[in-house]
Design an enzyme around this catalytic site. Structure first.
Site, PDB file in Angstrom:
ATOM      1  N   SER A 177       0.837  -1.197   0.000  1.00  0.00           N
ATOM      2  CA  SER A 177       0.000   0.000   0.000  1.00  0.00           C
ATOM      3  C   SER A 177       0.878   1.255   0.000  1.00  0.00           C
ATOM      4  O   SER A 177       1.802   1.360  -0.817  1.00  0.00           O
ATOM      5  CB  SER A 177      -0.917  -0.068   1.225  1.00  0.00           C
ATOM      6  OG  SER A 177      -2.084   0.640   1.010  1.00  0.00           O
ATOM      7  N   ARG A 244     -12.557   5.858   8.605  1.00  0.00           N
ATOM      8  CA  ARG A 244     -11.994   4.518   8.715  1.00  0.00           C
ATOM      9  C   ARG A 244     -12.951   3.471   8.145  1.00  0.00           C
ATOM     10  O   ARG A 244     -12.531   2.523   7.481  1.00  0.00           O
ATOM     11  CB  ARG A 244     -11.708   4.217  10.183  1.00  0.00           C
ATOM     12  CG  ARG A 244     -11.101   2.861  10.454  1.00  0.00           C
ATOM     13  CD  ARG A 244      -9.761   2.706   9.814  1.00  0.00           C
ATOM     14  NE  ARG A 244      -9.005   1.589  10.371  1.00  0.00           N
ATOM     15  CZ  ARG A 244      -7.832   1.208   9.927  1.00  0.00           C
ATOM     16  NH1 ARG A 244      -7.269   1.835   8.911  1.00  0.00           N
ATOM     17  NH2 ARG A 244      -7.193   0.197  10.481  1.00  0.00           N
ATOM     18  N   ASP A 345      -7.915  -7.667  -4.663  1.00  0.00           N
ATOM     19  CA  ASP A 345      -7.705  -6.273  -4.221  1.00  0.00           C
ATOM     20  C   ASP A 345      -8.494  -5.326  -5.132  1.00  0.00           C
ATOM     21  O   ASP A 345      -8.278  -5.287  -6.337  1.00  0.00           O
ATOM     22  CB  ASP A 345      -6.199  -5.962  -4.295  1.00  0.00           C
ATOM     23  CG  ASP A 345      -5.813  -4.667  -3.589  1.00  0.00           C
ATOM     24  OD1 ASP A 345      -6.687  -3.806  -3.406  1.00  0.00           O
ATOM     25  OD2 ASP A 345      -4.631  -4.527  -3.237  1.00  0.00           O
ATOM     26  N   HIS A 374      -7.416  -6.153  -0.311  1.00  0.00           N
ATOM     27  CA  HIS A 374      -6.159  -5.440  -0.091  1.00  0.00           C
ATOM     28  C   HIS A 374      -5.473  -5.864   1.214  1.00  0.00           C
ATOM     29  O   HIS A 374      -4.249  -5.964   1.283  1.00  0.00           O
ATOM     30  CB  HIS A 374      -6.472  -3.935  -0.081  1.00  0.00           C
ATOM     31  CG  HIS A 374      -5.282  -3.070   0.050  1.00  0.00           C
ATOM     32  ND1 HIS A 374      -4.235  -3.103  -0.848  1.00  0.00           N
ATOM     33  CD2 HIS A 374      -4.941  -2.135   0.984  1.00  0.00           C
ATOM     34  CE1 HIS A 374      -3.311  -2.224  -0.481  1.00  0.00           C
ATOM     35  NE2 HIS A 374      -3.713  -1.637   0.620  1.00  0.00           N
ATOM     36  N   ASP A 375      -6.263  -6.125   2.263  1.00  0.00           N
ATOM     37  CA  ASP A 375      -5.688  -6.506   3.561  1.00  0.00           C
ATOM     38  C   ASP A 375      -4.897  -7.810   3.514  1.00  0.00           C
ATOM     39  O   ASP A 375      -4.201  -8.132   4.493  1.00  0.00           O
ATOM     40  CB  ASP A 375      -6.797  -6.639   4.617  1.00  0.00           C
ATOM     41  CG  ASP A 375      -7.007  -5.349   5.399  1.00  0.00           C
ATOM     42  OD1 ASP A 375      -6.183  -4.426   5.242  1.00  0.00           O
ATOM     43  OD2 ASP A 375      -7.994  -5.275   6.156  1.00  0.00           O
TER      44      ASP A 375
END
Ligand code: COA
Length: 405
Positions: A177, A244, A345, A374-375
């Protein structure tokens, strides 16, 4: 190189601390150093200067006498310098590092062999100078008086830290990232120091899609009445939590949410999330509870102005800025490169990683197969260890890296 090369680790087995839950883990303390004194300030890309600059960092392993066995790992948006081991102090006390699965004995970034460094980047709020630091001119936190930093500025500070530590050569630099954005900038700014790079799930320039998502997050913060134009006494909690929440959705994938939460409505957990913020008490879907919990968790550990600055730095990220055509710029990278993508992702999609790999001359592309979106770069350690371990073995066989101590 003296004191600066001492690893900030202690052997866990020598301690009876109740913190340990992994016998192979080492206890670590985040270190701090003041760089860029008044007489030699940090010159930012914007033309602003900063002095002094405090830098928080951790190291794992031992630097060899040539200063050539170092690896730099770079963290993402809300990350910190605590990349591995079990923290002995501060906010992270008792917690394992964010890349614990990759750094350590027998792992891809083997601390028996390499000297691994991770620092909190410029503009963050975890020990390195940023918007929450005291402005020496006003004796108050900088907040919006902080100059807008860029990824290149972050890299400049890391370079200074590595000189301080006695590092001359980097075997590799890696990060996911925003961490990956720093990796690409490193290969362009200090090519003479960099033998290889491993950008993971990242961008060569921030896409309109990512800028749009960051904008939604920033507007959530600006719209919170507690923001007060950045002059807040108490954190604009609703705005930061909503920021968030938006980001967390983008870090996962539709199928991961579907598999994990479906339409379940469990009884509220002990963490009665956010009801005090929203005033809403009705039954919540699990996914709602999860997102609210993640929002609240960030409010408890992060800072709203810092969030604004870092997301802007990401949006400004463009390796071609001031350097020419993107293809020519990436085409000038000499370091051997492993680009890692994640097949689910939606933020920095696999296609984008393939494109980066296709433009860097000595690059290969490998993919993590995961539903986590993505995580996955913080979750799929078996796959990452395999890919990175193989790549580093190849890098070592092609270059004569002095790994002796
Ligand atoms: N309701 C409320 N809370 C829930 C929940 C639910 N239905 N399901 C899980 N949780 C809580 C868990 O209790 C746990 O709490 P804790 O962190 O206080 O222990 C937390 O959510 C676990 O998060 P989860 O996303 O399930 O962890 P994971 O193992 O799937 O993912 C990480 C690991 C490291 C990716 C994740 O913990 C994390 O840090 N995510 C942050 C995302 C991020 O910043 N990514 C970087 C992008 S650049």
């Amino acid at each position: 190189v003296g004191q600066s090369t001492q690893a900030s680790t202690q052997n866990a087995s020598a301690s009876e601390e109740p913190l340990l839950h992994d016998a192979s883990s080492r206890l670590v303390t985040t270190q701090s150093v003041e760089l860029f004194p008044e007489q030699a300030p940090l010159l930012l890309e914007s033309g602003a200067t900063l002095a002094p600059v405090e830098v928080a960092y951790e190291t794992y392993g031992t630097l060899n006498t040539e200063g050539s066995n170092a690896i730099l790992v770079c963290h993402a948006l809300t990350g910190d310098a605590h990349a591995a081991g079990i923290s002995l102090s501060g906010r992270t006390k008792g917690k394992a590092g964010w890349w614990q699965g990759l750094i350590g004995s027998g792992k891809a970034f083997d601390a028996e062999k390499y000297f691994v460094v991770c620092s909190n980047f410029l503009g963050s709020c975890y020990g390195t100078t940023g918007p929450t630091s005291e402005n020496p001119k006003t004796r108050k936190p900088y907040r919006l008086q902080f100059p807008q930093m860029t990824v290149r500025d972050m890299v400049r500070v890391q370079r200074k830290l590595l000189s301080y530590l006695g590092v001359r050569q980097l075997v590799t630099i890696s990060g996911g990232s925003l961490g990956g954005m720093q990796v690409l900038e490193w290969a362009l700014m200090y090519p003479e120091m960099v033998r290889s790079i491993i950008p993971v799930a990242t961008a060569s320039r921030h896409s309109a899609w990512c800028i749009g998502l960051n904008e939604a997050s920033r507007l959530a913060i600006f719209d919170d009445p507690e923001w007060k134009g950045g002059d807040y006494d108490t954190q604009p909690a609703k705005g930061l939590a909503l920021a968030r929440l938006i980001a967390i959705i983008s870090y996962r994938s539709r199928i991961s949410f579907e598999n994990r939460f479906g339409r379940h409505q469990s009884a509220p957990q002990s963490h009665q999330i956010w009801t005090q913020l929203s005033g809403e008490n009705g039954e919540l879907f699990d996914v709602q509870q999860y997102l609210r919990y993640q929002g609240k968790k960030l409010v408890d550990r992060f800072d709203a102005a810092t969030y604004i600055y870092i997301t802007r730095a990401m949006d400004l990220h463009d390796v071609s800025r001031g350097r020419g055509e993107l293809g020519d710029v990436l085409g000038g990278i000499k370091a051997r490169t492993l680009c890692v993508g994640i097949n689910s992702d939606v933020l920095y999609p696999a296609e984008e990683q393939k494109e980066i790999a296709s433009l860097i001359p000595h690059a290969e592309y490998r993919e993590i197969d995961s539903l986590h979106g993505h995580d996955a770069f913080l979750i799929e350690f078996d796959q990452l260890n395999r890919l990175i371990g193989d790549f580093l073995a190849e890098v070592e066989s092609h270059t004569h890296i002095g790994l002796s101590r």
